[in-house]
Design an enzyme around this catalytic site. Structure first.
Site, PDB file in Angstrom:
ATOM      1  N   ILE A   1      14.575 -10.858  15.470  1.00 53.19           N
ATOM      2  CA  ILE A   1      15.047 -11.902  16.380  1.00 53.19           C
ATOM      3  C   ILE A   1      16.548 -12.113  16.219  1.00 53.19           C
ATOM      4  O   ILE A   1      17.269 -12.323  17.196  1.00 53.19           O
ATOM      5  CB  ILE A   1      14.281 -13.212  16.136  1.00 53.19           C
ATOM      6  CG1 ILE A   1      12.835 -13.076  16.652  1.00 53.19           C
ATOM      7  CG2 ILE A   1      14.964 -14.389  16.815  1.00 53.19           C
ATOM      8  CD1 ILE A   1      11.945 -14.266  16.346  1.00 53.19           C
TER       9      ILE A   1
ATOM     10  N   ASN B   1      19.181 -18.237  11.594  1.00 50.27           N
ATOM     11  CA  ASN B   1      18.029 -17.404  11.924  1.00 50.27           C
ATOM     12  C   ASN B   1      17.303 -16.860  10.692  1.00 50.27           C
ATOM     13  O   ASN B   1      16.085 -16.681  10.721  1.00 50.27           O
ATOM     14  CB  ASN B   1      18.473 -16.242  12.810  1.00 50.27           C
ATOM     15  CG  ASN B   1      17.431 -15.153  12.899  1.00 50.27           C
ATOM     16  OD1 ASN B   1      16.436 -15.283  13.606  1.00 50.27           O
ATOM     17  ND2 ASN B   1      17.637 -14.065  12.163  1.00 50.27           N
TER      18      ASN B   1
ATOM     19  N   SER C   1      10.013 -22.403  14.564  1.00 52.79           N
ATOM     20  CA  SER C   1       8.809 -21.661  14.947  1.00 52.79           C
ATOM     21  C   SER C   1       7.835 -22.609  15.625  1.00 52.79           C
ATOM     22  O   SER C   1       7.820 -23.812  15.318  1.00 52.79           O
ATOM     23  CB  SER C   1       8.145 -21.044  13.718  1.00 52.79           C
ATOM     24  OG  SER C   1       6.870 -20.505  14.030  1.00 52.79           O
TER      25      SER C   1
ATOM     26  N   TYR D   1       5.238 -21.899   5.267  1.00 51.78           N
ATOM     27  CA  TYR D   1       6.147 -21.559   6.365  1.00 51.78           C
ATOM     28  C   TYR D   1       6.134 -22.645   7.434  1.00 51.78           C
ATOM     29  O   TYR D   1       7.189 -23.104   7.893  1.00 51.78           O
ATOM     30  CB  TYR D   1       5.707 -20.216   6.948  1.00 51.78           C
ATOM     31  CG  TYR D   1       6.457 -19.760   8.176  1.00 51.78           C
ATOM     32  CD1 TYR D   1       7.711 -19.159   8.067  1.00 51.78           C
ATOM     33  CD2 TYR D   1       5.891 -19.888   9.448  1.00 51.78           C
ATOM     34  CE1 TYR D   1       8.385 -18.713   9.197  1.00 51.78           C
ATOM     35  CE2 TYR D   1       6.562 -19.437  10.576  1.00 51.78           C
ATOM     36  CZ  TYR D   1       7.810 -18.861  10.445  1.00 51.78           C
ATOM     37  OH  TYR D   1       8.474 -18.424  11.563  1.00 51.78           O
TER      38      TYR D   1
ATOM     39  N   LYS E   1       9.271 -25.088   8.480  1.00 55.34           N
ATOM     40  CA  LYS E   1       9.790 -25.090   9.846  1.00 55.34           C
ATOM     41  C   LYS E   1       9.676 -26.471  10.492  1.00 55.34           C
ATOM     42  O   LYS E   1      10.551 -26.880  11.268  1.00 55.34           O
ATOM     43  CB  LYS E   1       9.061 -24.043  10.688  1.00 55.34           C
ATOM     44  CG  LYS E   1       9.331 -22.603  10.264  1.00 55.34           C
ATOM     45  CD  LYS E   1      10.806 -22.236  10.392  1.00 55.34           C
ATOM     46  CE  LYS E   1      11.028 -20.734  10.176  1.00 55.34           C
ATOM     47  NZ  LYS E   1      12.447 -20.357  10.308  1.00 55.34           N
TER      48      LYS E   1
END
Length: 263
Positions: free
Chosen positions: A26, A99, A154, A169, A173
């Site tokens: 990404i 990122n 995300s 995760y 996020k």
């Protein structure tokens, strides 16, 4: 500065951007999109060889200036050194794209007592972005010309993603989403806009192990019927980096093909 017409609304000519992890996945989609619209891009990552390969390719296609700075966002000293290097090289940082990140798969009760994977995920995905926001935000406030911060979070920050156990995760996020909102509220007076992009399943390094059968099953749960492309994340980053989005701050923009709508 806000737009009064669509003339050059998405132009990034003369702007300098930092993209952490901008050498692949990404991040590479974002780097390429920013470069296409005229930005200079400093790629901050750990792998110089892949970054230099990207820089050589971009330099053959776009007029901007592209450079590599070694950085691990879990290391404050490396972050500080890289940001200092970008300022020395370009004079100003206009855009920061946070990122770089990692994905930790596994249930908490299956971890060792030190919970090392949990804390490592937070140290990269949340605290790494916070380190970069702090360093670049201070620079933006000092030069007084505003700026753009784009945090890559995300859709997992808002949902329990099944069947993969992504708790560390997801929690990191989710916290980065809230950091985005708080910084947007605090930094608006400095002309700094802070927003987040929350991708879903996207063709990137994290998706390389998905076989055709699994991909087909996963796509059945995505209303648009496919994974996203890295360049599509890049297109949204261009909007958030440009004057076209000057009135937008504190937004968490989900781009997951509608997957989270049915969870």
């Amino acid at each position: 500065m806000h737009i009064t017409s669509m003339d050059n609304a998405f132009s990034l000519e003369g702007k300098t951007a930092i993209v952490t992890g901008g050498n692949r996945g990404i991040g590479l989609g974002i780097t390429t999109a920013l470069a296409h619209h005229g930005a200079n891009v400093a790629i901050l990552c750990r792998r110089e060889e892949s970054a230099q390969s990207v820089i050589a390719d971009l330099s053959n296609k776009y007029p901007g200036k592209f450079t590599f700075f070694k950085c691990d966002i879990a290391d404050y000293d490396l972050c500080k050194s890289a940001v200092k290097g970008v300022i020395e090289e370009y004079g100003i940082i206009d855009i920061l794209v946070n990122n770089a990140g990692i994905g930790i798969v596994g249930e908490m009760l299956d971890m060792e007592e030190d919970l090392e994977p949990w804390f490592h995920c937070f140290d990269v995905d949340l605290h790494g972005a916070a380190r970069m926001c702090y360093l670049v935000g201070k620079h933006m406030r000092e030069h007084g010309k505003g700026g753009r911060v784009i945090n890559i979070t995300s859709n997992a920050g808002e949902i329990v993603n099944v069947p993969m156990p992504l708790m560390a995760y997801s929690c990191a996020k989710a916290a980065l989403n809230m950091l985005t909102r708080h910084l947007a509220h605090q930094w608006g007076k400095y002309g700094i806009r802070v927003n987040a992009i929350a991708p879903g399943y996207t063709f990137s390094d994290m998706a390389t192990n998905v076989d055709e059968a699994a991909y087909k099953i996963m796509c059945e749960k995505i209303p648009v019927g496919r994974f996203g492309e890295a360049v599509e994340i890049g297109a949204l980053a261009v909007y958030l980096a440009s004057t076209a989005s000057d009135v937008m701050t504190g937004a968490i923009l989900t781009i997951d093909g509608g997957y989270s709508l049915g969870v």
